[in-house]
Design a protein around this motif. Structure first.
Motif, PDB file in Angstrom:
ATOM      1  N   VAL A  39     -11.659 -79.869  -5.238  1.00 51.63           N
ATOM      2  CA  VAL A  39     -12.599 -78.802  -4.856  1.00 51.63           C
ATOM      3  C   VAL A  39     -14.003 -79.373  -4.672  1.00 51.63           C
ATOM      4  O   VAL A  39     -14.719 -79.005  -3.731  1.00 51.63           O
ATOM      5  CB  VAL A  39     -12.592 -77.659  -5.903  1.00 51.63           C
ATOM      6  N   VAL A  40     -14.397 -80.294  -5.545  1.00 55.44           N
ATOM      7  CA  VAL A  40     -15.712 -80.938  -5.411  1.00 55.44           C
ATOM      8  C   VAL A  40     -15.796 -81.686  -4.086  1.00 55.44           C
ATOM      9  O   VAL A  40     -16.792 -81.572  -3.359  1.00 55.44           O
ATOM     10  CB  VAL A  40     -15.996 -81.878  -6.605  1.00 55.44           C
ATOM     11  N   PHE A  41     -14.749 -82.448  -3.740  1.00 53.89           N
ATOM     12  CA  PHE A  41     -14.750 -83.160  -2.459  1.00 53.89           C
ATOM     13  C   PHE A  41     -14.846 -82.176  -1.289  1.00 53.89           C
ATOM     14  O   PHE A  41     -15.575 -82.420  -0.324  1.00 53.89           O
ATOM     15  CB  PHE A  41     -13.498 -84.027  -2.309  1.00 53.89           C
ATOM     16  N   ALA A  42     -14.115 -81.080  -1.367  1.00 54.33           N
ATOM     17  CA  ALA A  42     -14.132 -80.083  -0.294  1.00 54.33           C
ATOM     18  C   ALA A  42     -15.516 -79.449  -0.154  1.00 54.33           C
ATOM     19  O   ALA A  42     -16.034 -79.325   0.965  1.00 54.33           O
ATOM     20  CB  ALA A  42     -13.077 -79.016  -0.561  1.00 54.33           C
ATOM     21  N   CYS A  43     -16.112 -79.051  -1.254  1.00 54.58           N
ATOM     22  CA  CYS A  43     -17.445 -78.427  -1.218  1.00 54.58           C
ATOM     23  C   CYS A  43     -18.487 -79.403  -0.689  1.00 54.58           C
ATOM     24  O   CYS A  43     -19.370 -79.027   0.098  1.00 54.58           O
ATOM     25  CB  CYS A  43     -17.845 -77.939  -2.607  1.00 54.58           C
ATOM     26  N   THR A  44     -18.384 -80.655  -1.099  1.00 55.30           N
ATOM     27  CA  THR A  44     -19.336 -81.664  -0.640  1.00 55.30           C
ATOM     28  C   THR A  44     -19.207 -81.878   0.860  1.00 55.30           C
ATOM     29  O   THR A  44     -20.212 -81.904   1.582  1.00 55.30           O
ATOM     30  CB  THR A  44     -19.107 -82.994  -1.387  1.00 55.30           C
ATOM     31  N   GLY A  45     -17.986 -82.026   1.354  1.00 57.90           N
ATOM     32  CA  GLY A  45     -17.785 -82.221   2.783  1.00 57.90           C
ATOM     33  C   GLY A  45     -18.286 -81.040   3.593  1.00 57.90           C
ATOM     34  O   GLY A  45     -18.931 -81.206   4.639  1.00 57.90           O
ATOM     35  N   PHE A  46     -18.003 -79.830   3.113  1.00 57.03           N
ATOM     36  CA  PHE A  46     -18.451 -78.630   3.807  1.00 57.03           C
ATOM     37  C   PHE A  46     -19.983 -78.558   3.827  1.00 57.03           C
ATOM     38  O   PHE A  46     -20.592 -78.224   4.849  1.00 57.03           O
ATOM     39  CB  PHE A  46     -17.856 -77.388   3.137  1.00 57.03           C
ATOM     40  N   THR A  47     -20.612 -78.892   2.722  1.00 55.44           N
ATOM     41  CA  THR A  47     -22.074 -78.869   2.644  1.00 55.44           C
ATOM     42  C   THR A  47     -22.685 -79.879   3.603  1.00 55.44           C
ATOM     43  O   THR A  47     -23.673 -79.575   4.284  1.00 55.44           O
ATOM     44  CB  THR A  47     -22.536 -79.140   1.201  1.00 55.44           C
ATOM     45  N   ILE A  48     -22.103 -81.051   3.687  1.00 55.39           N
ATOM     46  CA  ILE A  48     -22.617 -82.069   4.610  1.00 55.39           C
ATOM     47  C   ILE A  48     -22.495 -81.587   6.051  1.00 55.39           C
ATOM     48  O   ILE A  48     -23.399 -81.804   6.867  1.00 55.39           O
ATOM     49  CB  ILE A  48     -21.891 -83.418   4.396  1.00 55.39           C
ATOM     50  N   LEU A  49     -21.398 -80.920   6.374  1.00 53.22           N
ATOM     51  CA  LEU A  49     -21.256 -80.357   7.726  1.00 53.22           C
ATOM     52  C   LEU A  49     -22.382 -79.381   8.040  1.00 53.22           C
ATOM     53  O   LEU A  49     -22.891 -79.343   9.161  1.00 53.22           O
ATOM     54  CB  LEU A  49     -19.914 -79.636   7.864  1.00 53.22           C
ATOM     55  N   ILE A  50     -22.771 -78.586   7.064  1.00 57.63           N
ATOM     56  CA  ILE A  50     -23.826 -77.591   7.255  1.00 57.63           C
ATOM     57  C   ILE A  50     -25.203 -78.253   7.336  1.00 57.63           C
ATOM     58  O   ILE A  50     -26.043 -77.871   8.150  1.00 57.63           O
ATOM     59  CB  ILE A  50     -23.799 -76.555   6.113  1.00 57.63           C
ATOM     60  N   VAL A  51     -25.438 -79.277   6.524  1.00 56.90           N
ATOM     61  CA  VAL A  51     -26.763 -79.883   6.383  1.00 56.90           C
ATOM     62  C   VAL A  51     -27.060 -80.929   7.463  1.00 56.90           C
ATOM     63  O   VAL A  51     -28.216 -81.117   7.843  1.00 56.90           O
ATOM     64  CB  VAL A  51     -26.890 -80.513   4.972  1.00 56.90           C
ATOM     65  N   LYS A  52     -26.023 -81.555   7.991  1.00 48.36           N
ATOM     66  CA  LYS A  52     -26.227 -82.656   8.946  1.00 48.36           C
ATOM     67  C   LYS A  52     -26.973 -82.203  10.203  1.00 48.36           C
ATOM     68  O   LYS A  52     -27.927 -82.853  10.630  1.00 48.36           O
ATOM     69  CB  LYS A  52     -24.880 -83.270   9.324  1.00 48.36           C
ATOM     70  N   LYS A  53     -26.577 -81.094  10.795  1.00 42.74           N
ATOM     71  CA  LYS A  53     -27.205 -80.647  12.046  1.00 42.74           C
ATOM     72  C   LYS A  53     -28.694 -80.358  11.882  1.00 42.74           C
ATOM     73  O   LYS A  53     -29.494 -80.846  12.694  1.00 42.74           O
ATOM     74  CB  LYS A  53     -26.465 -79.449  12.617  1.00 42.74           C
ATOM     75  N   PRO A  54     -29.109 -79.603  10.856  1.00 41.01           N
ATOM     76  CA  PRO A  54     -30.564 -79.388  10.706  1.00 41.01           C
ATOM     77  C   PRO A  54     -31.349 -80.686  10.489  1.00 41.01           C
ATOM     78  O   PRO A  54     -32.475 -80.813  10.983  1.00 41.01           O
ATOM     79  CB  PRO A  54     -30.668 -78.484   9.475  1.00 41.01           C
TER      80      PRO A  54
END
Length: 113
Positions: free
Chosen positions: A33-48
């Motif tokens: 779950v930690v890996f999943a949340c981290t990957g999802f957060t990076i997807l959200i944060v990378k574009k901005p």
């Protein structure tokens, strides 16, 4: 047929538990779950981040890859620790982080051990 699928997924989680030296299957699930949340957060944060720096995210290229490695990869490591703390798995991820830092150090110093 359903039993064989359950056995395979159970074996997968058991192998992760053994490989990562975790105490329970519940801990394996929390780590995933930690890996999943981290990957999802990076997807959200990378574009901005890329937008702020004026980097076009639609096209690849050396500069974009270099920027990703210099900014987003370290940010990923930080988010792993943050989510690891939130989900009670900080010590697991802190040990992995220390391994990662040692490996990067060896990569740049050229040492084998």
């Amino acid at each position: 047929m359903q039993g064989s699928t359950d056995e395979k997924s159970g074996n997968f989680l058991e192998r992760l538990k053994s490989k990562w030296k975790l105490r329970s299957l519940w801990q394996v699930i929390l780590v995933l779950v930690v890996f999943a949340c981290t990957g999802f957060t990076i997807l959200i944060v990378k574009k901005p981040i890329f937008d702020f720096l004026g980097v076009d995210t639609q096209e690849g290229g050396f500069f974009k890859t270099l920027l990703y490695l210099l900014l987003v990869l370290p940010l990923y490591q930080v988010f792993l620790l943050v989510y690891g703390f939130i989900f009670g798995q900080f010590s697991f991820f802190w040990e992995k982080e220390k391994q990662f830092i040692r490996r990067m150090g060896r990569l740049f110093t050229g040492r084998k051990n």
